[in-house]
Motif scaffolding. Sequence first.
Motif, mmCIF file in Angstrom:
data_model
loop_
_atom_site.group_PDB
_atom_site.id
_atom_site.type_symbol
_atom_site.label_atom_id
_atom_site.label_comp_id
_atom_site.label_asym_id
_atom_site.label_seq_id
_atom_site.Cartn_x
_atom_site.Cartn_y
_atom_site.Cartn_z
ATOM 1 N N LEU A 1 -61.338 72.534 17.333
ATOM 2 C CA LEU A 1 -60.932 71.147 17.566
ATOM 3 C C LEU A 1 -60.200 70.588 16.353
ATOM 4 C CD1 LEU A 1 -64.120 69.772 19.358
ATOM 5 C CD2 LEU A 1 -61.874 70.136 20.391
ATOM 6 N N ASP A 2 -60.667 70.937 15.163
ATOM 7 C CA ASP A 2 -60.014 70.460 13.945
ATOM 8 C C ASP A 2 -58.602 71.020 13.823
ATOM 9 O OD1 ASP A 2 -60.196 69.030 11.331
ATOM 10 O OD2 ASP A 2 -59.828 71.056 10.570
ATOM 11 N N ALA A 3 -58.424 72.266 14.256
ATOM 12 C CA ALA A 3 -57.086 72.858 14.213
ATOM 13 C C ALA A 3 -56.128 72.111 15.137
ATOM 14 C CB ALA A 3 -57.161 74.338 14.607
ATOM 15 N N PHE A 4 -56.575 71.811 16.349
ATOM 16 C CA PHE A 4 -55.731 71.018 17.260
ATOM 17 C C PHE A 4 -55.427 69.662 16.647
ATOM 18 C CE2 PHE A 4 -57.262 73.857 20.760
ATOM 19 C CZ PHE A 4 -56.031 74.159 21.316
ATOM 20 N N TRP A 5 -56.420 69.047 16.037
ATOM 21 C CA TRP A 5 -56.253 67.726 15.436
ATOM 22 C C TRP A 5 -55.236 67.772 14.304
ATOM 23 C CZ3 TRP A 5 -55.902 62.876 14.784
ATOM 24 C CH2 TRP A 5 -56.170 62.224 13.573
ATOM 25 N N GLN A 6 -55.335 68.787 13.451
ATOM 26 C CA GLN A 6 -54.392 68.893 12.338
ATOM 27 C C GLN A 6 -52.958 69.079 12.826
ATOM 28 O OE1 GLN A 6 -55.413 71.295 8.824
ATOM 29 N NE2 GLN A 6 -57.361 71.744 9.838
ATOM 30 N N MET A 7 -52.791 69.916 13.840
ATOM 31 C CA MET A 7 -51.445 70.276 14.268
ATOM 32 C C MET A 7 -50.767 69.229 15.147
ATOM 33 S SD MET A 7 -50.606 72.983 12.752
ATOM 34 C CE MET A 7 -49.158 73.581 13.612
ATOM 35 N N GLY B 1 -54.464 87.106 26.861
ATOM 36 C CA GLY B 1 -55.711 87.771 26.532
ATOM 37 C C GLY B 1 -56.195 87.562 25.112
ATOM 38 N N LYS B 2 -55.579 86.651 24.377
ATOM 39 C CA LYS B 2 -55.989 86.425 22.992
ATOM 40 C C LYS B 2 -57.186 85.471 22.937
ATOM 41 C CE LYS B 2 -51.336 87.137 21.123
ATOM 42 N NZ LYS B 2 -50.221 86.543 20.348
ATOM 43 N N GLU B 3 -57.985 85.643 21.907
ATOM 44 C CA GLU B 3 -59.159 84.792 21.716
ATOM 45 C C GLU B 3 -58.718 83.461 21.112
ATOM 46 O OE1 GLU B 3 -63.377 84.745 19.183
ATOM 47 O OE2 GLU B 3 -62.016 86.469 19.083
ATOM 48 N N LEU B 4 -59.338 82.387 21.563
ATOM 49 C CA LEU B 4 -59.024 81.076 21.013
ATOM 50 C C LEU B 4 -59.690 80.914 19.657
ATOM 51 C CD1 LEU B 4 -57.722 78.296 21.282
ATOM 52 C CD2 LEU B 4 -59.781 77.522 22.495
ATOM 53 N N THR B 5 -58.880 80.822 18.635
ATOM 54 C CA THR B 5 -59.356 80.632 17.272
ATOM 55 C C THR B 5 -58.499 79.580 16.592
ATOM 56 O OG1 THR B 5 -57.847 82.283 16.356
ATOM 57 C CG2 THR B 5 -60.012 83.070 17.126
ATOM 58 N N PRO B 6 -58.965 79.040 15.470
ATOM 59 C CA PRO B 6 -58.118 78.098 14.727
ATOM 60 C C PRO B 6 -56.777 78.722 14.350
ATOM 61 C CG PRO B 6 -60.374 77.959 13.943
ATOM 62 C CD PRO B 6 -60.325 79.121 14.889
ATOM 63 N N GLU B 7 -56.792 80.000 13.961
ATOM 64 C CA GLU B 7 -55.547 80.644 13.560
ATOM 65 C C GLU B 7 -54.570 80.770 14.710
ATOM 66 O OE1 GLU B 7 -54.434 81.227 10.571
ATOM 67 O OE2 GLU B 7 -56.296 80.272 9.904
ATOM 68 N N LEU B 8 -55.090 80.970 15.942
ATOM 69 C CA LEU B 8 -54.198 80.996 17.103
ATOM 70 C C LEU B 8 -53.525 79.641 17.269
ATOM 71 C CD1 LEU B 8 -53.046 82.283 19.688
ATOM 72 C CD2 LEU B 8 -55.101 81.491 20.879
ATOM 73 N N VAL B 9 -54.290 78.582 17.153
ATOM 74 C CA VAL B 9 -53.741 77.228 17.284
ATOM 75 C C VAL B 9 -52.672 76.982 16.227
ATOM 76 C CG1 VAL B 9 -54.258 74.764 17.247
ATOM 77 C CG2 VAL B 9 -55.891 76.360 18.279
ATOM 78 N N PHE B 10 -52.989 77.319 14.961
ATOM 79 C CA PHE B 10 -52.019 77.133 13.879
ATOM 80 C C PHE B 10 -50.784 78.002 14.098
ATOM 81 C CE2 PHE B 10 -55.883 76.033 11.175
ATOM 82 C CZ PHE B 10 -55.613 74.676 11.193
ATOM 83 N N GLY B 11 -50.999 79.239 14.536
ATOM 84 C CA GLY B 11 -49.887 80.158 14.726
ATOM 85 C C GLY B 11 -48.948 79.722 15.828
#
Length: 345
Positions: free
Chosen positions: A288-294, A318-328
């Motif tokens: 959630l913080d990653a979405f908020w930052q971006m 098929g990728k896992e939802l992670t902060p790095e995915l959101v940032f990427g």
Amino acid sequence: MSKKTPNTLTYPTSWTAKYSSKDKAMIRRIVDWLNDTSNIEKGWTRTLLARQATISSTTFHQIMDGTYPSPPTSHLKKAIEVMEHDVERHERGVHAKNFVETSVYGAVLAACKRAHIYRGFAVVSAFVGTGKTTAVKHYAKEHESAVLVEATPDMTAAILLAEIVELTGAVVHKSKYTQGTKAEKMRAIITALKGTDRMLILDEAETVTPQCLEFMRRISDKAEVGVVLSGTERLKPLIKDPRGRFGQISSRVIFWPQVIKGITELDANALTRAAMKDDDVELTDEILDAFWQMCDGSARVLCNSLIPGVRDYGLNKGKELTPELVFGVGNKLLGFERPKSPRGK
């Protein structure tokens, strides 16, 4: 032989000579699609499909009945394209957005209530993308006494009055020479509104011509109804100066919160949860913080760009939802800059 499903459509039993075998196959495909229970539940009908495909309803009904006198191929292809887009939207998880009562909606709600109860002016100014228009639309949807006018760039007073006439059902004196002058439309609007519990909301108010705001002021005064002006931060300097051109409006404003510069972190979390509730993923605090930052304080960026991007280029692959995915996804695919430090930290 004609194929039937209960209370729905059937294949044509005869065709004009202009129908090819491919046309007939497309019609059967459309009939089957419209008869599908899931599409019936979503409200799909021949009329709706025709409208979305920009085909005359009468023409489309003739085509689907097998009686169209010309080759129907081009029309059928447009209808099939609409169907395919609907299927793709469903597969990609592009659903109708669930409304979330954000802090921006709270400000709009307060403005509308004050204007409604006290029959005065209220002004809501917010940066683009914060959800202001979504909020006023939701208020108007939930309150039948609210009349929402969605302004267009450089809307003139004549167009504004015509819009309000249509929305309020005001009866304008017309002749074979005119649909009513501005004065006649104004009088009709005042007559329709006076003594009622209605109110007016003008969205994107900063984009209309100056005369429009004067007409809104006069309607409010004469009909004794509240008015909410909703717009971007450019709206504030337009009418704030009490000695300026719109000082008569400024002196009537009974509610005018500070300019809203962005959604809050709590808003972003709520919007993310609502948008991804059907994605079968765990939304941890870090995600959630990653979405908020971006999203950089923009509800539009979050809901219309970032979340669909994460879904299309991450989850659906098929990728896992992670902060790095959101940032990427935000950085590489959508061009958003990752903040150097978390917002609000």
